[in-house]
Design a protein around this motif. Sequence first.
Motif, PDB file in Angstrom:
ATOM      1  N   UNK A 308       0.824  -1.203   0.000  1.00  0.00           N
ATOM      2  CA  UNK A 308       0.000   0.000   0.000  1.00  0.00           C
ATOM      3  C   UNK A 308       0.864   1.262   0.000  1.00  0.00           C
ATOM      4  N   UNK A 309       1.938   1.280   0.805  1.00  0.00           N
ATOM      5  CA  UNK A 309       2.772   2.470   0.913  1.00  0.00           C
ATOM      6  C   UNK A 309       3.313   2.928  -0.424  1.00  0.00           C
ATOM      7  N   UNK A 310       3.798   1.976  -1.208  1.00  0.00           N
ATOM      8  CA  UNK A 310       4.331   2.321  -2.533  1.00  0.00           C
ATOM      9  C   UNK A 310       3.242   2.893  -3.424  1.00  0.00           C
ATOM     10  N   UNK A 311       2.046   2.285  -3.349  1.00  0.00           N
ATOM     11  CA  UNK A 311       0.924   2.776  -4.149  1.00  0.00           C
ATOM     12  C   UNK A 311       0.556   4.199  -3.725  1.00  0.00           C
ATOM     13  N   UNK A 312       0.501   4.423  -2.407  1.00  0.00           N
ATOM     14  CA  UNK A 312       0.124   5.742  -1.896  1.00  0.00           C
ATOM     15  C   UNK A 312       1.142   6.798  -2.330  1.00  0.00           C
ATOM     16  N   UNK A 313       2.422   6.438  -2.259  1.00  0.00           N
ATOM     17  CA  UNK A 313       3.453   7.401  -2.670  1.00  0.00           C
ATOM     18  C   UNK A 313       3.413   7.658  -4.170  1.00  0.00           C
ATOM     19  N   UNK A 314       3.125   6.604  -4.931  1.00  0.00           N
ATOM     20  CA  UNK A 314       3.093   6.748  -6.393  1.00  0.00           C
ATOM     21  C   UNK A 314       1.887   7.563  -6.855  1.00  0.00           C
ATOM     22  N   UNK A 315       0.722   7.278  -6.268  1.00  0.00           N
ATOM     23  CA  UNK A 315      -0.510   7.902  -6.742  1.00  0.00           C
ATOM     24  C   UNK A 315      -0.790   9.267  -6.108  1.00  0.00           C
ATOM     25  N   UNK A 316      -0.440   9.406  -4.844  1.00  0.00           N
ATOM     26  CA  UNK A 316      -0.807  10.633  -4.117  1.00  0.00           C
ATOM     27  C   UNK A 316       0.402  11.542  -3.908  1.00  0.00           C
ATOM     28  N   UNK A 317       1.442  10.987  -3.284  1.00  0.00           N
ATOM     29  CA  UNK A 317       2.588  11.830  -2.926  1.00  0.00           C
ATOM     30  C   UNK A 317       3.338  12.316  -4.157  1.00  0.00           C
ATOM     31  N   UNK A 318       3.444  11.486  -5.162  1.00  0.00           N
ATOM     32  CA  UNK A 318       4.202  11.867  -6.364  1.00  0.00           C
ATOM     33  C   UNK A 318       3.462  12.890  -7.214  1.00  0.00           C
ATOM     34  N   UNK A 319       2.177  13.004  -6.995  1.00  0.00           N
ATOM     35  CA  UNK A 319       1.383  13.959  -7.773  1.00  0.00           C
ATOM     36  C   UNK A 319       1.414  15.325  -7.089  1.00  0.00           C
ATOM     37  N   UNK A 320       1.902  16.315  -7.800  1.00  0.00           N
ATOM     38  CA  UNK A 320       1.990  17.658  -7.231  1.00  0.00           C
ATOM     39  C   UNK A 320       0.604  18.159  -6.832  1.00  0.00           C
ATOM     40  N   UNK A 321      -0.372  17.943  -7.691  1.00  0.00           N
ATOM     41  CA  UNK A 321      -1.725  18.427  -7.431  1.00  0.00           C
ATOM     42  C   UNK A 321      -2.357  17.705  -6.250  1.00  0.00           C
ATOM     43  N   UNK A 322      -2.254  16.353  -6.227  1.00  0.00           N
ATOM     44  CA  UNK A 322      -2.893  15.588  -5.157  1.00  0.00           C
ATOM     45  C   UNK A 322      -2.172  15.755  -3.820  1.00  0.00           C
ATOM     46  N   UNK A 323      -0.864  15.921  -3.860  1.00  0.00           N
ATOM     47  CA  UNK A 323      -0.124  16.086  -2.601  1.00  0.00           C
ATOM     48  C   UNK A 323      -0.494  17.408  -1.922  1.00  0.00           C
ATOM     49  N   UNK A 324      -0.835  18.412  -2.701  1.00  0.00           N
ATOM     50  CA  UNK A 324      -1.306  19.664  -2.119  1.00  0.00           C
ATOM     51  C   UNK A 324      -2.707  19.496  -1.533  1.00  0.00           C
ATOM     52  N   UNK A 325      -3.559  18.785  -2.263  1.00  0.00           N
ATOM     53  CA  UNK A 325      -4.949  18.594  -1.821  1.00  0.00           C
ATOM     54  C   UNK A 325      -5.019  17.733  -0.567  1.00  0.00           C
ATOM     55  N   UNK A 326      -4.151  16.726  -0.491  1.00  0.00           N
ATOM     56  CA  UNK A 326      -4.205  15.784   0.628  1.00  0.00           C
ATOM     57  C   UNK A 326      -2.983  15.922   1.550  1.00  0.00           C
ATOM     58  N   UNK A 327      -2.579  17.151   1.808  1.00  0.00           N
ATOM     59  CA  UNK A 327      -1.385  17.373   2.636  1.00  0.00           C
ATOM     60  C   UNK A 327      -1.561  16.826   4.051  1.00  0.00           C
TER      61      UNK A 327
END
Length: 1014
Positions: A308-327
């Motif tokens: 899960x951690x790798x998926x979360x980092x790939x899909x959420x953390x790596x995305x500039x837009x999503x990482x701002x939304x889900x800080x």
Amino acid sequence: MADEWNIDQVVENIELLYLTNDSDRVRQIQSYLLPLQKSATGFELGQLLLQHVSKSCKYFGALTHTIYINTHLIVQVSNAIIDDIIALSNNIATRQDFDSNLFIIRKLVSNLCLLYLNHIDVYGVDPITTLLGRSRGVVDISNFNIQETFPTFSEIEIALFFICNSILIEDVCKRDPANLQKIHASIHASVFPNVNASLSYFNCKALPNSKALTLLILDCINSWVIYISVAENGSDQRYTENDDCQQLVTALLSQLGIRSQNAQELESEMEVLNKTFTVLTEIMETYPRIVAKHKQSLASNLFAKDGFGSLFMEKIISSHELSEEYSSEIENFVNLLIAYLNSAIIYISRNLYEPEVYQILDVILGLTNFRGNPISEERVSEQLLSFWEEFVNVYIDDSDNLETMLREKKVFDQFVETRNSLLLSVSAIYWQKIRYFANSPPEFVQYRLQVSELFILLYSLLNTSIYSTLCKNVQDKLIECQNSFSRNLLLDLEASLYLIYKVTDDLTFYDDDSTKELTPFINQFFSHQLVETIERYSTSDTDEINITLLNLLSAIPFFFKSDLGLKYLSPTFNFLFSIILNPGKRRLSLIGSKTVLKICQDSKEKLVEFLPTLELILLEMIKNVEIDFVIRERMVNSFISITQSLKDPVRMGENIFKILNQINLQADIINEKIEEYAVSLLSCINEIGKASQLPEDVEDYYTAAQSAQTDEYWTQDPLGIKTSILNVTALLSLKYEPLAQHTIATEKSCKILKNGLNEPINGPFRFELPVIFNYLIAKINKCNLPSIAFIFNLIETIVISNGAKLTAQNMDELIEKFFVEKKQLFESEVDLITTAISMFSTILERFPSLLVGLPVFQSEILDFALRGLKSHESFLIRATAKFWTNLIVLKRGKANDQEIVQNIMIHKLSLGSEKSLGYTLVDNAIVSFIDNPRSHLEYFYQLFRNLIGKYPLHFKNWLRSILIEVFKFRSRFTIQYVDQLVSKLMLTRGHRQANDVLKEFWLECNNLVDYKTV
């Protein structure tokens, strides 16, 4: 019974209660409703209100049940009450209105839990089973099996189950922990197994596909984690990993497992994930033992490439837009990672050479290098600072054992190489992170400080390797600057210099010897024109690097003392003077002057050649009214500090004369518009005195010949410097009217006169005592009330430092002038009373013969000190109790002094009383002791103990008589009680046990108990 109240009228008032903003009207309505809620028919009223269509009325009905249950001693819990609550809960809990009525349901369930907690012996079984059993028509509660029955329950009923659990254990956590043993035992035996059974059966996968329900379950698990802590601290119940606590963790991990299989739905599940992160983190931090069996599974979920951690980092953390939304969610995910890392930190730190461990750290390293500027754009690197600090600390604290273990495994060299490479990568990331950026927020300063603390730890582990890396970086950037300058280069320089400054400052604070090995590294960048380069490229927006450079310069006086650093003093001082003399940069000027002062004080022997330049600057500063007074004073101290290092009294005298002459010239032209400047001139004289003071070990500082020469010079004082100091001090603080009544001016004047009091040989500020007293007599007749405290403090210092030179006649004259004649002015001012009593107390402690035989001591001072005992002010009570203790003990008193004091205590009558002074003292002390707060008791203990030890028979009689009088209107304190108390105290013989007797007495008088023994 219902005719005691009118339901329509009640409903009308309830509706008004929730609509009105008029506080008086609210109180009026409450005064009408509350008696109805507490009445014998209150429960019936609650039932009717719960059937009303208005949600406000329904909630008020549930609240009425609460009040009724709390105000009636229900010996037998009526089945009707239980059935009504269950029925009402089920009637409201329809699919259509469950969410909107949840606040009412929670209050009803809370009532059910309240009945259970208040009457556990009568109730017998847990309320959750009762509620669910009756809602499904299961009559035989003992055969109710939650695991078998749950598949037939609706989603709402399952939700109600978890709500009930949360409320029950949350209510327990709010209760007084005393007398909860039986409740904790019942919950452990019956309630907790049902929760685990439900979680085990569902394993969260068989639950209805409801986000709201999942969140309720997560909330329930979180409540249980908090409750377990309360239960284990307050009872003998234990929730171990074998108690099916595993289901709490399994339910949480399954949430991560489910989401890792549905990458496309990750965004829609963020609320559930966020709750999962926080609850798992809570368990990891509070009860890591519960997670012990799941460590591998958790690590796989968080760090494995397909987890899960790798998926979360790939899909959420790596995305500039999503990482701002889900800080917020990212921060909670990182907190979970940190919680896991901390729980496994010993294993991780010892097994770096294992690929799976290094992969974990590689993930953390990547997160540390989270894109964006810290604080303003990302918080992850700040969160991970705590882990990296702990990681480094493990190596520092366990270095010997770790080395032994690794050498036995023959992997030490490989390990050290891997570790150092990793830590240097960490340092490189944080070096980049602390670079200033546009519009950096104020919190960024704290972030930089945290990073510097990590680098201090890294230095402790890696020693000069990281220091040399930073210094080499500065050198390289300076070389680049010489070829092509850019602002980014300056920012790079500043980051390295900041870390060098922080590490160096820490080292010099704790260990001066360690700085020797730093000198060659510092020379690396000084040899490439550090100061000149920064000065050359400084502009209006480069204050940060100037401040950092100034701070660094103040931390490296050891470098300027060395042969390598000496040659850089000239450009350094030129730079510092240019900063100080820049009127448009006050902050920089203040820091620059502080840096100059620090270098001059620590490296003064190396700075003699700068005296002429410094003299010119200083004389101009004294003349310039616009110069900041702090800068002016620091420069005076710097100049005299260097002068003193010459150990030449003639040169010293000449330089002091020049400054004083300039101050004299300025003092003649000041006017009331420049009052602050006048105070600064006084401060400059004080700075001369501070810088002129000799070290404590004069014999190590001066040779015998130098000491004799200095003493002779200042005895003769050919330039009349002492007279000049006194004249200009008098001119500014006495003759110049605006400062005559100025408190700070008096404080500075007294400090000027204090500077030479402890000097072992003659010096510019060692004045004859009559000269000081003459000034003080003039000053006390021409000063404001707050200034008197500084005069008293100076007299106290004179007694401490020169008491042997004083006579009783001197003291009598001083007391007459400074105390008797002025007493009416300040005896209502607590601060001044305290200062006066402290002064007298010091005389009694150091040189009692100067005081106890004086008529004024018996006629004025003793009664003055008695009145001080009536205060409740902490500092005055402390000073007064110490005065009387010093008088009773009279440690340095001669036989004649002891006799005088004994006669005073036993025979002298207190002013306006027929009782002896000793009796009056005990009377005042006992009354004050009883009335003062607990925090002040320790001030009295020593006084009473010394009275017992010094005057045992008298004290016994005094105390008995006083207590009988004090307690004559308090019937519970009988004569027998008084006799027992007096006997207990006398048995202690004034030893430490008396403290306990006195404290017990105080508690009894104030109807209190000792919380430490409860």
